[in-house]
Scaffold this motif. Structure first.
Motif, mmCIF file in Angstrom:
data_model
loop_
_atom_site.group_PDB
_atom_site.id
_atom_site.type_symbol
_atom_site.label_atom_id
_atom_site.label_comp_id
_atom_site.label_asym_id
_atom_site.label_seq_id
_atom_site.Cartn_x
_atom_site.Cartn_y
_atom_site.Cartn_z
ATOM 1 N N GLY A 105 0.682 -1.221 -0.159
ATOM 2 C CA GLY A 105 -0.176 -0.026 -0.182
ATOM 3 C C GLY A 105 0.808 1.185 0.158
ATOM 4 N N LYS A 106 2.361 1.364 -0.099
ATOM 5 C CA LYS A 106 2.987 2.409 -0.163
ATOM 6 C C LYS A 106 2.708 3.269 -1.414
ATOM 7 C CE LYS A 106 7.776 4.050 0.017
ATOM 8 N NZ LYS A 106 9.259 3.550 -0.079
ATOM 9 N N THR A 107 2.457 4.414 -1.386
ATOM 10 C CA THR A 107 2.395 5.315 -2.509
ATOM 11 C C THR A 107 3.720 5.353 -3.093
ATOM 12 O OG1 THR A 107 0.705 6.482 -1.210
ATOM 13 C CG2 THR A 107 1.533 7.655 -3.155
ATOM 14 N N ASN A 108 3.283 5.602 -4.468
ATOM 15 C CA ASN A 108 4.540 5.506 -5.389
ATOM 16 C C ASN A 108 5.269 7.103 -5.095
ATOM 17 O OD1 ASN A 108 5.873 6.966 -7.969
ATOM 18 N ND2 ASN A 108 5.285 5.106 -8.867
ATOM 19 N N GLY A 109 6.326 7.153 -4.913
ATOM 20 C CA GLY A 109 7.357 8.358 -4.526
ATOM 21 C C GLY A 109 7.200 9.200 -5.466
#
Length: 337
Positions: A105-109
């Motif tokens: 679920g980490k957002t694209n940097g």
């Protein structure tokens, strides 16, 4: 008019990579329009490689292009040759601050940086984006992608999230990261209280890019509040934030705390906006990343307008892209008059 070719960095996310040239074009158009001077931006292929082709009179063009989310290198065309232009990138710390964390679920940097850039240059003081005089808040910050990107660029930043696990995980990561890189810092942790009332927990990291900078007081701050984003009175000073950027609940892996809120993001935003608005300076901007499958653009714009924010209509639909079958992602920016 000056002419530039911007070589785009590769994206590790295949779906995002497919949309990257179009998103980079829209970002460059918005950012350069905010920093002054007429601009023309297109996508051009040279030897099978995509570049942004930028023609502008903006005096801040090189600095602005250097800090786009997808910029890898900048060139000026000279006949059939390309002359490299030194980047003027705002990067005070090692880039693994953004890349080292891995979790579902980490957002694209790149997307988070794009959201921050576009929102910062929509404010009444867009020059602060490049000068570093920018105070950023992510009121639903999770494990800190926005906080990391803001710190990397040398901005002071505040994060808010109610999830205790996200707070503990991010605090441990940040402490380990500064120690690993032997960065001079202080980190204070404790309870958040106002008027004798317990409001949650918080930590503040103050760090300098070098020992000399830290000693001279040339530091950057990250403050994380483990508390309710709808109740920030007394915890975040009024009119102290230039830019608010956040991922709204996507209703899938990015959901808020509890299924009820994750499936009704408009309700959460409507309840939280009064608290957020008190922290935002006049002329400041709010940028929201959202999933069109669970929040229609018109409905989200209406909620922002009902809280006396002016939606930037020129940006609507410019950044829409597919993440997967369940996420049709877009952004919306609104300014406080």
């Amino acid at each position: 008019m000056s002419e530039y070719l911007v070589l785009l960095a590769a994206s590790a996310n295949r779906v995002y990579a497919d949309a990257a040239p179009r998103l980079a074009r829209a970002e460059a158009q918005a950012v350069l329009a905010g920093t002054g001077g007429p601009v023309q931006v297109g996508v051009e292929q040279l030897a099978g490689v995509d570049y942004l082709h930028v023609t502008t009179e903006s005096p801040a063009a090189i600095a602005a292009l250097s800090n786009l989310s997808a910029t890898f290198a900048i060139f000026q065309p000279e006949g059939e040759l390309l002359r490299p232009i030194p980047l003027q990138r705002r990067q005070f710390y090692p880039s693994d601050l953004v890349t080292i964390q891995k979790y579902q679920g980490k957002t694209n940097g790149q997307w988070t940086r794009l959201l921050l850039n576009v929102t910062a240059t929509a404010t009444k003081r867009p020059e602060r984006w490049l000068s570093g005089e920018l105070d950023v808040m992510d009121p639903m910050c999770g494990r800190g992608t926005t906080l990391n990107i803001a710190l990397l660029a040398g901005y002071d930043t505040i994060g808010v999230d109610l999830d205790r696990k996200d707070y503990d995980t991010y605090a441990a990561f940040l402490k380990t990261w500064v120690q690993t890189h032997r960065l001079k810092h202080t980190m204070d942790r404790g309870a958040s209280t106002t008027g004798g009332r317990a409001r949650g927990r918080e930590f503040t990291l103050e760090v300098g890019p070098t020992k000399e900078a830290f000693k001279a007081g040339e530091t950057h701050r990250v403050r994380y509040l483990n508390t309710d984003t709808c109740d920030l009175d007394g915890l975040v000073r009024a009119a102290s934030v230039d830019v608010i950027v956040t991922d709204t609940p996507y209703g899938v892996q990015h959901g808020s705390h509890g299924d009820r809120l994750s499936r009704r993001p408009l309700e959460l935003i409507d309840r939280a906006l009064p608290s957020w608005m008190r922290t935002l300076r006049t002329g400041g901007a709010i940028g929201l990343s959202y999933n069109r499958h669970v929040a229609a653009t018109d409905d989200l714009a209406l909620v922002l307008q009902q809280h006396d924010l002016t939606v930037q209509d020129a940006l609507l639909d410019e950044f829409r892209h597919r993440v997967d079958a369940s996420i049709d992602r877009d952004l919306i920016v609104a300014v406080k008059s």
